[in-house]
Design a protein around this motif. Structure first.
Motif, PDB file in Angstrom:
ATOM      1  N   GLY A   1       0.833  -1.204   0.000  1.00  0.00           N
ATOM      2  CA  GLY A   1       0.000   0.000   0.000  1.00  0.00           C
ATOM      3  C   GLY A   1       0.865   1.251   0.000  1.00  0.00           C
ATOM      4  O   GLY A   1       0.572   2.228  -0.703  1.00  0.00           O
ATOM      5  N   GLN A   2       1.923   1.242   0.784  1.00  0.00           N
ATOM      6  CA  GLN A   2       2.864   2.359   0.795  1.00  0.00           C
ATOM      7  C   GLN A   2       3.494   2.529  -0.583  1.00  0.00           C
ATOM      8  O   GLN A   2       3.626   3.662  -1.076  1.00  0.00           O
ATOM      9  N   GLN A   3       3.872   1.438  -1.223  1.00  0.00           N
ATOM     10  CA  GLN A   3       4.472   1.532  -2.557  1.00  0.00           C
ATOM     11  C   GLN A   3       3.519   2.168  -3.547  1.00  0.00           C
ATOM     12  O   GLN A   3       3.917   3.024  -4.353  1.00  0.00           O
ATOM     13  N   PHE A   4       2.245   1.755  -3.490  1.00  0.00           N
ATOM     14  CA  PHE A   4       1.278   2.329  -4.428  1.00  0.00           C
ATOM     15  C   PHE A   4       1.110   3.826  -4.203  1.00  0.00           C
ATOM     16  O   PHE A   4       1.159   4.616  -5.150  1.00  0.00           O
ATOM     17  N   VAL A   5       0.912   4.226  -2.965  1.00  0.00           N
ATOM     18  CA  VAL A   5       0.664   5.640  -2.669  1.00  0.00           C
ATOM     19  C   VAL A   5       1.863   6.496  -3.049  1.00  0.00           C
ATOM     20  O   VAL A   5       1.723   7.537  -3.712  1.00  0.00           O
ATOM     21  N   THR A   6       3.057   6.073  -2.660  1.00  0.00           N
ATOM     22  CA  THR A   6       4.240   6.908  -2.912  1.00  0.00           C
ATOM     23  C   THR A   6       4.641   6.920  -4.391  1.00  0.00           C
ATOM     24  O   THR A   6       5.193   7.902  -4.869  1.00  0.00           O
ATOM     25  N   ASN A   7       4.340   5.827  -5.115  1.00  0.00           N
ATOM     26  CA  ASN A   7       4.731   5.757  -6.525  1.00  0.00           C
ATOM     27  C   ASN A   7       3.677   6.301  -7.482  1.00  0.00           C
ATOM     28  O   ASN A   7       4.009   6.873  -8.519  1.00  0.00           O
ATOM     29  N   LYS A   8       2.412   6.138  -7.137  1.00  0.00           N
ATOM     30  CA  LYS A   8       1.332   6.487  -8.057  1.00  0.00           C
ATOM     31  C   LYS A   8       0.589   7.759  -7.689  1.00  0.00           C
ATOM     32  O   LYS A   8      -0.063   8.362  -8.548  1.00  0.00           O
ATOM     33  N   LEU A   9       0.645   8.165  -6.436  1.00  0.00           N
ATOM     34  CA  LEU A   9      -0.092   9.359  -6.006  1.00  0.00           C
ATOM     35  C   LEU A   9       0.891  10.432  -5.550  1.00  0.00           C
ATOM     36  O   LEU A   9       0.842  10.917  -4.422  1.00  0.00           O
ATOM     37  N   LYS A  10       1.796  10.789  -6.424  1.00  0.00           N
ATOM     38  CA  LYS A  10       2.893  11.690  -6.057  1.00  0.00           C
ATOM     39  C   LYS A  10       2.412  13.079  -5.650  1.00  0.00           C
ATOM     40  O   LYS A  10       3.088  13.779  -4.891  1.00  0.00           O
ATOM     41  N   ASN A  11       1.247  13.505  -6.149  1.00  0.00           N
ATOM     42  CA  ASN A  11       0.754  14.849  -5.834  1.00  0.00           C
ATOM     43  C   ASN A  11      -0.176  14.880  -4.625  1.00  0.00           C
ATOM     44  O   ASN A  11      -0.628  15.950  -4.222  1.00  0.00           O
ATOM     45  N   SER A  12      -0.450  13.729  -4.057  1.00  0.00           N
ATOM     46  CA  SER A  12      -1.295  13.688  -2.865  1.00  0.00           C
ATOM     47  C   SER A  12      -0.450  13.941  -1.623  1.00  0.00           C
ATOM     48  O   SER A  12       0.783  13.848  -1.650  1.00  0.00           O
ATOM     49  N   GLU A  13      -1.129  14.232  -0.530  1.00  0.00           N
ATOM     50  CA  GLU A  13      -0.440  14.332   0.750  1.00  0.00           C
ATOM     51  C   GLU A  13      -0.364  12.933   1.353  1.00  0.00           C
ATOM     52  O   GLU A  13      -1.388  12.308   1.612  1.00  0.00           O
ATOM     53  N   HIS A  14       0.839  12.455   1.575  1.00  0.00           N
ATOM     54  CA  HIS A  14       1.030  11.095   2.069  1.00  0.00           C
ATOM     55  C   HIS A  14       1.119  11.087   3.589  1.00  0.00           C
ATOM     56  O   HIS A  14       1.865  11.875   4.175  1.00  0.00           O
ATOM     57  N   VAL A  15       0.386  10.162   4.203  1.00  0.00           N
ATOM     58  CA  VAL A  15       0.389  10.061   5.663  1.00  0.00           C
ATOM     59  C   VAL A  15       0.627   8.602   6.038  1.00  0.00           C
ATOM     60  O   VAL A  15      -0.161   7.726   5.662  1.00  0.00           O
ATOM     61  N   SER A  16       1.706   8.319   6.754  1.00  0.00           N
ATOM     62  CA  SER A  16       2.045   6.944   7.115  1.00  0.00           C
ATOM     63  C   SER A  16       1.552   6.607   8.519  1.00  0.00           C
ATOM     64  O   SER A  16       1.477   7.475   9.389  1.00  0.00           O
ATOM     65  N   PHE A  17       1.236   5.334   8.707  1.00  0.00           N
ATOM     66  CA  PHE A  17       0.790   4.827  10.012  1.00  0.00           C
ATOM     67  C   PHE A  17       1.546   3.543  10.326  1.00  0.00           C
ATOM     68  O   PHE A  17       1.847   2.747   9.431  1.00  0.00           O
ATOM     69  N   ALA A  18       1.835   3.340  11.593  1.00  0.00           N
ATOM     70  CA  ALA A  18       2.578   2.154  12.011  1.00  0.00           C
ATOM     71  C   ALA A  18       1.740   0.895  11.869  1.00  0.00           C
ATOM     72  O   ALA A  18       2.265  -0.179  11.567  1.00  0.00           O
ATOM     73  N   THR A  19       0.436   1.007  12.081  1.00  0.00           N
ATOM     74  CA  THR A  19      -0.440  -0.157  12.013  1.00  0.00           C
ATOM     75  C   THR A  19      -1.706   0.176  11.239  1.00  0.00           C
ATOM     76  O   THR A  19      -2.055   1.357  11.053  1.00  0.00           O
ATOM     77  N   THR A  20      -2.397  -0.875  10.826  1.00  0.00           N
ATOM     78  CA  THR A  20      -3.670  -0.692  10.137  1.00  0.00           C
ATOM     79  C   THR A  20      -4.679   0.002  11.038  1.00  0.00           C
ATOM     80  O   THR A  20      -5.410   0.905  10.589  1.00  0.00           O
ATOM     81  N   GLN A  21      -4.739  -0.395  12.292  1.00  0.00           N
ATOM     82  CA  GLN A  21      -5.693   0.189  13.226  1.00  0.00           C
ATOM     83  C   GLN A  21      -5.473   1.680  13.375  1.00  0.00           C
ATOM     84  O   GLN A  21      -6.434   2.464  13.411  1.00  0.00           O
ATOM     85  N   GLU A  22      -4.210   2.106  13.449  1.00  0.00           N
ATOM     86  CA  GLU A  22      -3.930   3.537  13.552  1.00  0.00           C
ATOM     87  C   GLU A  22      -4.388   4.266  12.294  1.00  0.00           C
ATOM     88  O   GLU A  22      -4.879   5.402  12.360  1.00  0.00           O
TER      89      GLU A  22
END
Length: 261
Positions: free
Chosen positions: A148-169
């Motif tokens: 999921g991180q790979q998709f967001v960072t590679n394909k959604l370059k103009n979006s604001e990316h927000v990372s989380f340690a876990t799915t629940q977070e």
């Protein structure tokens, strides 16, 4: 009389010792690594590890006439545990990627999956299309060290990316309006938005964003275990166990024919 009795006792002891030695030689333990943050594939409930991968692991033990020892780790520590020899195989919903293929050996894939997105139900009227997600005008969350991180960072370059340690977070971040979309594997999206009881605050977008395959990982060089896994998978495909187990935990059909549409 006493000599006969002593001889019988010694003979019995010898048989017991031989039997124990034979049992010890026969016993085989396969250490299985799992991260329990991926419902319905692997999760903890009532103090027990449950899920589709647990069913697969237990059935693997029966197929290989071995005892299965499930050891739980944080997701990011699984491949290190495999490399160090702490576990023999990782069965934890691992997507086959080119990077991971350079680190481990995979079995044949047992399931096709992909990334999907979740939004708040209140936003379904204007955020429920893939085109809107791909527009780059939104805050998009993902779990660290995932495809999921790979998709967001590679394909959604103009979006604001927000990372989380876990799915629940990540889900909590979505509910609390810290992000607009949360991207994760299809089984997780289904489990959170389509299974009973469904969280009515969440709305799943079932259009696939990627096309991925899940497989089990073994340490590079362990061709013998890889072959055993593949032979077992082939048998499960033929007798229907693979399909029935997947359907038990994911009783929906996810078609991944047009990723990224």
């Amino acid at each position: 009389m006493k000599k006969w009795y002593l001889g019988a006792v010694l003979g019995l002891v010898a048989l017991i010792v031989a039997g124990c030695a034979s049992f010890g030689d026969f016993g085989r333990v396969i250490n299985v690594g799992m991260a329990t943050n991926y419902a319905p594939l692997a999760f903890e409930k009532d103090g027990k590890v449950q899920g589709m991968e647990v069913d697969f692991a237990n059935a693997l033990g029966e197929s290989l006439n071995a005892s299965i020892n499930i050891k739980t780790y944080a997701w990011e520590d699984l491949l290190e545990a495999l490399d160090s020899g702490e576990v023999d195989v990782v069965m934890s919903g691992v997507s086959m990627t080119e990077k991971r293929k350079g680190m481990v050996m995979f079995s044949e894939p047992y399931m096709e999956t992909g990334q999907m997105a979740i939004i708040r139900a209140d936003d379904a009227g204007h955020l429920s299309s893939t085109i809107e997600l791909m527009s780059g005008n939104h805050r998009v969350g993902y779990s660290l060290n995932t495809t999921g991180q790979q998709f967001v960072t590679n394909k959604l370059k103009n979006s604001e990316h927000v990372s989380f340690a876990t799915t629940q977070e990540g889900i909590e971040g979505l509910i609390n309006n810290n992000i607009d979309y949360f991207v994760h594997d299809a089984p997780t999206v289904w489990q959170l938005t389509s299974s009973y009881p469904t969280d009515e605050r969440l709305f799943g977008l079932y259009t696939p964003l990627t096309d991925e395959y899940l497989a089990w990982a073994v340490k590079t060089g362990n061709e013998s275990l890889q072959k055993e896994l593949n032979t077992t998978l082939e048998r499960w495909k033929e007798n229907g166990f693979l399909t029935s187990t997947i359907s038990k935990w994911i009783p929906v059909s996810v078609v991944l024919s047009e990723p990224g549409v």
